[in-house]
Motif scaffolding. Structure first.
Motif, PDB file in Angstrom:
ATOM      1  N   CYS A  45       0.824  -1.202   0.000  1.00 35.95           N
ATOM      2  CA  CYS A  45       0.000   0.000   0.000  1.00 35.95           C
ATOM      3  C   CYS A  45       0.862   1.258   0.000  1.00 35.95           C
ATOM      4  CB  CYS A  45      -0.928   0.002   1.215  1.00 35.95           C
ATOM      5  SG  CYS A  45      -2.326  -1.130   1.086  1.00 35.95           S
ATOM      6  N   SER A  92       2.311   1.659  -3.588  1.00 33.92           N
ATOM      7  CA  SER A  92       1.483   1.380  -4.754  1.00 33.92           C
ATOM      8  C   SER A  92       0.882   2.617  -5.392  1.00 33.92           C
ATOM      9  CB  SER A  92       0.355   0.425  -4.365  1.00 33.92           C
ATOM     10  OG  SER A  92      -0.502   1.056  -3.427  1.00 33.92           O
ATOM     11  N   THR A 110      -3.816   0.901  -5.690  1.00 30.87           N
ATOM     12  CA  THR A 110      -4.382   0.279  -4.502  1.00 30.87           C
ATOM     13  C   THR A 110      -5.446  -0.753  -4.847  1.00 30.87           C
ATOM     14  OG1 THR A 110      -3.989   2.312  -3.281  1.00 30.87           O
ATOM     15  CG2 THR A 110      -5.508   0.734  -2.308  1.00 30.87           C
ATOM     16  N   LEU A 140      -4.554  -4.304  -4.970  1.00 36.34           N
ATOM     17  CA  LEU A 140      -4.285  -5.001  -3.719  1.00 36.34           C
ATOM     18  C   LEU A 140      -5.545  -5.593  -3.102  1.00 36.34           C
ATOM     19  CD1 LEU A 140      -1.860  -2.442  -2.054  1.00 36.34           C
ATOM     20  CD2 LEU A 140      -1.282  -4.533  -3.258  1.00 36.34           C
ATOM     21  N   TYR A 175      -8.893  -0.727   4.190  1.00 39.70           N
ATOM     22  CA  TYR A 175      -9.067  -0.546   2.748  1.00 39.70           C
ATOM     23  C   TYR A 175      -9.716   0.804   2.462  1.00 39.70           C
ATOM     24  CZ  TYR A 175     -10.568  -1.530  -2.031  1.00 39.70           C
ATOM     25  OH  TYR A 175     -10.768  -1.476  -3.385  1.00 39.70           O
ATOM     26  N   VAL A 228      -7.158   3.644   3.138  1.00 41.70           N
ATOM     27  CA  VAL A 228      -6.160   3.791   2.071  1.00 41.70           C
ATOM     28  C   VAL A 228      -6.740   4.551   0.888  1.00 41.70           C
ATOM     29  CG1 VAL A 228      -4.816   2.505   0.375  1.00 41.70           C
ATOM     30  CG2 VAL A 228      -4.824   1.775   2.752  1.00 41.70           C
TER      31      VAL A 228
END
Length: 388
Positions: A89, A92, A96, A99, A130, A133
């Motif tokens: 993360c 990336s 994202t 992922l 999640y 992020v």
């Protein structure tokens, strides 16, 4: 697979399940990133982390299937997954979404650890992580924003957290029930074995102090008569008495071997092997460590006696090898021969035909929490390993 090995496999199953799930997950991440052609903050570092993760995952898969794993292995593997997720993360950027499979893996892999609270905690943290992020990257890049599908993904992750926690709860209850049943079975078999040992000891004492002593006294009386009146008929009777006395002694020893009770397992097995050492055309090799008097030594001795008797009756072997070694808190007995061999899958069929010796031995060993593995093929000899 025997019940003892099933229990051993089951205790290490969670880390093996996650190890199997991890490899296709890594492949999916690689495919998604290559298809989407997203830009990364640190693309080289992203590739290095993912490559190292794949290499470690392959190595870990080999390790976990080589034998039982310690309890900390489950936590370590989950910790590595979380650490890699955070690292990917961090490097990336806009990738994202690639992922997402990792976020789905975490609650599933922990669900198999039979810890509902941990599964629920990590599942909820995964859904919130999640979302966090995506919020972080949407604030960084105004062109990205926060797509509506992100909320759907978060909903899926929250549902997965609930489902995984429920799965973990069911598995935990089932595992506890299986362990309780196995413990009851072990106690029942242990009590049955002790009862057999006590009965055999009483029977051996009765034979030794009763019929055997009477027989020996009769032989002594016959010896006195033979000295006064030599007669071939008396010689034949004397030989029959002597053979019967030897048979009774052998039976008494088989029922309750004194050397096992007085000196321990290794001397008892060594004494057992002496019965086979002088047989023509047979070489006996022994590698016996002093294992003292382990729990279940009577069962291990019985296993050695049963396996050697099977070799003598059926194998037609020229060499017998017997090993006895400590391994941690376990004792390992190995009996091998170079005889005719057989198909181990036919053990169940032999039970149906009335030959229950080997199958009965295996059931007793596994019920005591041990394992018995048979390696054999027709024409290539047999090796049986008993771990208790």
């Amino acid at each position: 697979m025997g019940s003892g090995r099933v229990v051993e496999f089951f205790t290490a199953q969670p880390v093996r399940v996650s190890a199997l799930l991890r490899l296709p997950l890594i492949g999916l991440i690689v495919v998604l990133v290559s298809v989407w052609e997203v830009e990364h903050w640190l693309p080289v570092l992203y590739a290095v982390i993912l490559g190292a993760y794949a290499a470690v995952a392959v190595l870990w898969l080999v390790v976990v299937f080589r034998g039982p794993m310690p309890p900390w292995a489950e936590w370590a593997s989950t910790g590595v997954d979380v650490g890699v997720l955070v690292a990917l993360c961090a490097v990336s950027g806009g990738a994202t979404a690639a992922l997402l499979p990792v976020f789905f893996l975490l609650p599933i892999s922990v669900a198999f650890q039979d810890r509902p609270w941990l599964t629920a905690l990590l599942g909820a943290s995964t859904a919130l992580g999640y979302l966090a992020v995506w919020i972080l990257y949407s604030k960084r890049d105004d062109n990205v924003g926060l797509p509506n599908i992100v909320y759907m993904h978060v909903g899926f992750l929250a549902w997965l957290a609930v489902a995984s926690a429920a799965l973990s709860f069911v598995l935990a209850r089932r595992s506890a029930r299986v362990r309780a049943l196995m413990e009851v079975r072990r106690q029942l078999v242990s009590e049955s074995t002790r009862a057999d040992d006590r009965r055999n000891a009483e029977l051996a004492e009765h034979l030794h102090d009763g019929p055997l002593q009477t027989l020996l006294a009769a032989r002594l009386d016959l010896d006195e008569i033979r000295e006064r009146i030599p007669d071939p008929d008396l010689d034949r009777v004397h030989a029959a008495l002597q053979e019967t006395a030897a048979g009774l002694r052998s039976t008494v020893t088989a029922l309750h071997p004194q050397v096992l009770a007085q000196l321990g397992l290794a001397p008892a097995v060594r004494e057992l092997l002496r019965q086979y050492e002088n047989r023509p055309g047979l070489t006996v090799r022994a590698d016996l460590d002093d294992v003292g008097r382990p729990d279940g030594q009577a069962l291990l001795y019985r296993a050695a006696r049963e396996l050697l008797a099977n070799i003598n009756k059926h194998a037609g072997a020229s060499t017998i090898s017997v090993g006895l070694h400590p391994r941690g808190d376990r004792t390992v007995l190995t009996v091998a021969d170079d005889g005719a061999g057989f198909d181990p899958s036919k053990v169940a069929e032999s039970v149906a035909e009335g030959h229950i010796g080997l199958a009965s031995l295996q059931v007793r060993i596994e019920a005591m929490g041990g394992s018995m593995s048979i390696s054999s093929a027709v024409g290539y000899g047999t090796q049986v390993t008993v771990t208790l």
